[in-house]
Write a protein that holds these residues in place. Structure first.
Motif, mmCIF file in Angstrom:
data_model
loop_
_atom_site.group_PDB
_atom_site.id
_atom_site.type_symbol
_atom_site.label_atom_id
_atom_site.label_comp_id
_atom_site.label_asym_id
_atom_site.label_seq_id
_atom_site.Cartn_x
_atom_site.Cartn_y
_atom_site.Cartn_z
ATOM 1 N N GLY A 1 -6.060 5.932 -8.490
ATOM 2 C CA GLY A 1 -5.997 5.731 -6.229
ATOM 3 C C GLY A 1 -5.931 4.582 -6.255
ATOM 4 N N VAL A 2 -6.957 3.260 -7.053
ATOM 5 C CA VAL A 2 -7.408 2.174 -6.220
ATOM 6 C C VAL A 2 -6.060 1.552 -6.053
ATOM 7 N N LEU A 3 -5.070 1.719 -7.971
ATOM 8 C CA LEU A 3 -4.097 1.154 -7.951
ATOM 9 C C LEU A 3 -3.062 1.644 -6.957
ATOM 10 N N ASN A 4 -3.632 2.435 -6.436
ATOM 11 C CA ASN A 4 -2.133 3.061 -5.518
ATOM 12 C C ASN A 4 -1.825 1.880 -4.161
ATOM 13 N N ALA A 5 -3.273 1.629 -3.858
ATOM 14 C CA ALA A 5 -3.847 0.629 -2.750
ATOM 15 C C ALA A 5 -2.826 -0.443 -2.034
ATOM 16 N N THR A 6 -2.679 -0.998 -3.864
ATOM 17 C CA THR A 6 -2.158 -2.343 -3.327
ATOM 18 C C THR A 6 -0.377 -2.018 -3.164
ATOM 19 N N THR A 7 -0.143 -0.383 -2.858
ATOM 20 C CA THR A 7 1.165 -0.922 -2.537
ATOM 21 C C THR A 7 1.335 -1.731 -0.857
ATOM 22 N N PRO A 8 1.052 -2.130 -0.088
ATOM 23 C CA PRO A 8 0.722 -2.613 0.543
ATOM 24 C C PRO A 8 1.413 -4.863 0.273
ATOM 25 N N LEU A 9 0.668 -4.747 -0.711
ATOM 26 C CA LEU A 9 0.981 -5.949 -1.525
ATOM 27 C C LEU A 9 2.046 -6.535 -1.529
ATOM 28 N N TRP A 10 2.972 -5.143 -2.864
ATOM 29 C CA TRP A 10 3.978 -5.286 -3.515
ATOM 30 C C TRP A 10 5.045 -5.470 -1.793
ATOM 31 N N SER A 11 4.704 -3.935 -1.002
ATOM 32 C CA SER A 11 5.745 -5.214 0.164
ATOM 33 C C SER A 11 5.620 -6.696 0.865
ATOM 34 N N LEU A 12 4.651 -7.047 1.151
ATOM 35 C CA LEU A 12 4.405 -8.508 1.253
ATOM 36 C C LEU A 12 4.871 -9.666 0.044
ATOM 37 N N LEU A 13 4.945 -9.160 -1.326
ATOM 38 C CA LEU A 13 5.207 -9.850 -2.095
ATOM 39 C C LEU A 13 7.205 -9.640 -2.159
ATOM 40 N N ILE A 14 7.250 -8.467 -1.741
ATOM 41 C CA ILE A 14 8.601 -8.548 -1.577
ATOM 42 C C ILE A 14 9.650 -8.370 -0.825
ATOM 43 N N GLY A 15 9.139 -8.882 0.182
ATOM 44 C CA GLY A 15 9.428 -9.383 1.734
ATOM 45 C C GLY A 15 9.518 -10.442 2.121
ATOM 46 N N VAL A 16 8.504 -11.250 0.476
ATOM 47 C CA VAL A 16 8.436 -13.267 0.953
ATOM 48 C C VAL A 16 9.831 -13.663 0.184
ATOM 49 N N LEU A 17 9.928 -12.456 -1.336
ATOM 50 C CA LEU A 17 11.280 -12.894 -2.203
ATOM 51 C C LEU A 17 12.220 -12.659 -1.614
ATOM 52 N N LEU A 18 12.989 -11.435 -0.655
ATOM 53 C CA LEU A 18 14.199 -11.253 -0.028
ATOM 54 C C LEU A 18 13.962 -12.209 1.409
ATOM 55 N N GLY A 19 12.939 -13.181 1.843
ATOM 56 C CA GLY A 19 13.173 -13.444 2.735
ATOM 57 C C GLY A 19 13.234 -12.419 3.608
ATOM 58 N N THR A 20 12.510 -11.348 3.611
ATOM 59 C CA THR A 20 12.327 -10.399 5.398
ATOM 60 C C THR A 20 11.659 -9.980 5.933
ATOM 61 N N ASP A 21 10.429 -10.816 5.136
ATOM 62 C CA ASP A 21 8.937 -11.879 5.786
ATOM 63 C C ASP A 21 8.553 -12.562 5.389
ATOM 64 N N ARG A 22 8.553 -13.722 6.361
ATOM 65 C CA ARG A 22 8.564 -14.958 6.722
ATOM 66 C C ARG A 22 7.226 -15.495 7.178
ATOM 67 N N ALA A 23 6.251 -14.339 7.703
ATOM 68 C CA ALA A 23 5.352 -15.138 8.287
ATOM 69 C C ALA A 23 4.284 -15.226 7.819
ATOM 70 N N LEU A 24 4.279 -15.556 6.046
ATOM 71 C CA LEU A 24 3.930 -15.749 4.889
ATOM 72 C C LEU A 24 2.498 -17.272 5.902
ATOM 73 N N HIS A 25 1.344 -16.619 6.597
ATOM 74 C CA HIS A 25 0.543 -18.112 6.711
ATOM 75 C C HIS A 25 -0.534 -17.750 6.255
ATOM 76 N N PRO A 26 -1.427 -19.232 5.957
ATOM 77 C CA PRO A 26 -2.904 -18.891 5.020
ATOM 78 C C PRO A 26 -3.613 -18.278 4.417
ATOM 79 N N LEU A 27 -3.558 -16.987 5.313
ATOM 80 C CA LEU A 27 -4.321 -16.193 5.432
ATOM 81 C C LEU A 27 -3.262 -14.729 5.077
ATOM 82 N N ARG A 28 -2.704 -14.774 5.090
ATOM 83 C CA ARG A 28 -1.728 -13.396 4.454
ATOM 84 C C ARG A 28 -2.029 -13.633 2.732
ATOM 85 N N LEU A 29 -1.451 -14.940 2.550
ATOM 86 C CA LEU A 29 -0.888 -15.597 1.260
ATOM 87 C C LEU A 29 -2.666 -15.589 0.913
ATOM 88 N N THR A 30 -3.913 -15.848 1.549
ATOM 89 C CA THR A 30 -5.071 -15.477 0.913
ATOM 90 C C THR A 30 -4.933 -14.069 0.302
#
Length: 311
Positions: free
Chosen positions: A99-128
């Motif tokens: 259940g805890v590892l299931n909660a990492t889904t938003p982290l993967w979503s952000l990482l995939i968005g950054v890698l694919l260039g679909t999520d460009r709003a990676l400001h310092p707070l989100r990167l942290t």
């Protein structure tokens, strides 16, 4: 009943049903069912529940071939693959950790968005938040201690969370504009059933399966899959996606608590600390730099999110 109290009760019910899914998977595994049997049965029962609800709401299964092609992709990554990977992973990993590892889904979503260039709003707070979240995963596994958590089971659980993230990105682009969300969700789970049956030849014969296993997989399919999809859809439609997403923060707490109370799983301080760090990281990744995001209509995202097994 006051609206705030009704909303809190709805969120608590949804979190309890959804978070209990990891417990039912573990019980079904412990009492004789294979991951393939669990996955297929879960999809079949979930499809049946949503089909009945869709029919009662006057919704019909989609007829567009293009939509069915999109549903085939979504069902593979949002249902068939993660359902199977969670069942495989829980063979060696506790249900609470799952259940805890299931909660990492938003982290993967952000990482995939950054890698694919679909999520460009990676400001310092989100990167942290991204770095903090995966640091929490490392804290849970503690590979420097040669922890028993490290292994193929843990990798399967992380891959399941990443599969959800891939599915959500795809569904947001191709499935959020279609009406009849209950029917679309039923069609998606029906397609997931077809995908899952391909793995049945690897399941082997049923041995030493008892009533507990059958009860666990029934509750998993009917309540922790079908009913929760419907409740999630209703919450999105009535209160918006933010309230529904908030439930995601409660799922790890529910899964850890049920694992400890029902299965006597040992949860140490390191795992609890890791869970807190993961959730803190997820919270930071959800922060937007722009205090005024574009207007969002809850109904626009109902079909895709109603078909999602976890926020």
């Amino acid at each position: 009943m006051p609206r705030p109290l009704l909303s809190s009760l709805r969120m608590a019910t949804l979190a309890l049903l959804w978070g209990s899914g990891f417990l039912w998977i573990k019980l079904a595994l412990n009492h004789g069912l294979s991951p393939a049997h669990i996955t297929v049965t879960r999809c079949v029962l979930g499809t049946a529940v949503l089909a009945v609800l869709a029919r009662s709401a006057g919704q019909r299964l989609p007829r567009s071939r293009a939509l069915w092609r999109h549903l085939a992709v979504a069902a593979l990554f949002c249902n068939a693959v993660p359902f199977a990977l969670f069942a495989l992973g829980e063979r060696t990993v506790d249900s609470g950790i799952a259940g805890v590892l299931n909660a990492t889904t938003p982290l993967w979503s952000l990482l995939i968005g950054v890698l694919l260039g679909t999520d460009r709003a990676l400001h310092p707070l989100r990167l942290t938040g991204l770095l903090l979240g995966f640091a929490g995963v490392l804290l849970i596994f503690a590979p420097w201690h040669h922890s028993h958590l490290v292994g193929w089971g843990a990798l399967a659980l992380l891959a399941a969370a990443a599969s959800y993230a891939i599915a959500f990105a795809y569904m947001a682009r191709h499935l959020t504009t279609h009406g009849a969300p209950l029917a679309v969700s039923a069609a998606q789970l029906l397609t997931a059933t077809a995908w899952s049956t391909l793995a049945l030849p690897t399941a082997g014969p049923l041995r030493d399966t008892d009533a507990t296993a059958l009860l666990a997989v029934t509750v998993l399919g009917v309540f922790a899959t079908g009913v929760t999809f419907y409740l999630n859809y209703r919450m999105i439609a009535d209160e918006g996606p933010t309230s529904a997403a908030t439930v995601g923060y409660l799922l790890p707490v529910v899964s850890v608590a049920l694992g400890a109370l029902v299965l006597d799983e040992k949860i140490g301080l390191r795992v609890i600390a890791g869970m807190a760090v993961v959730l803190a990281g997820v919270g930071l990744t959800r922060k937007r730099h722009n205090p005024r995001p574009p207007a969002h209509h809850p109904a626009d995202s109902a079909p895709a999110q109603a078909a999602a097994p976890a926020p």
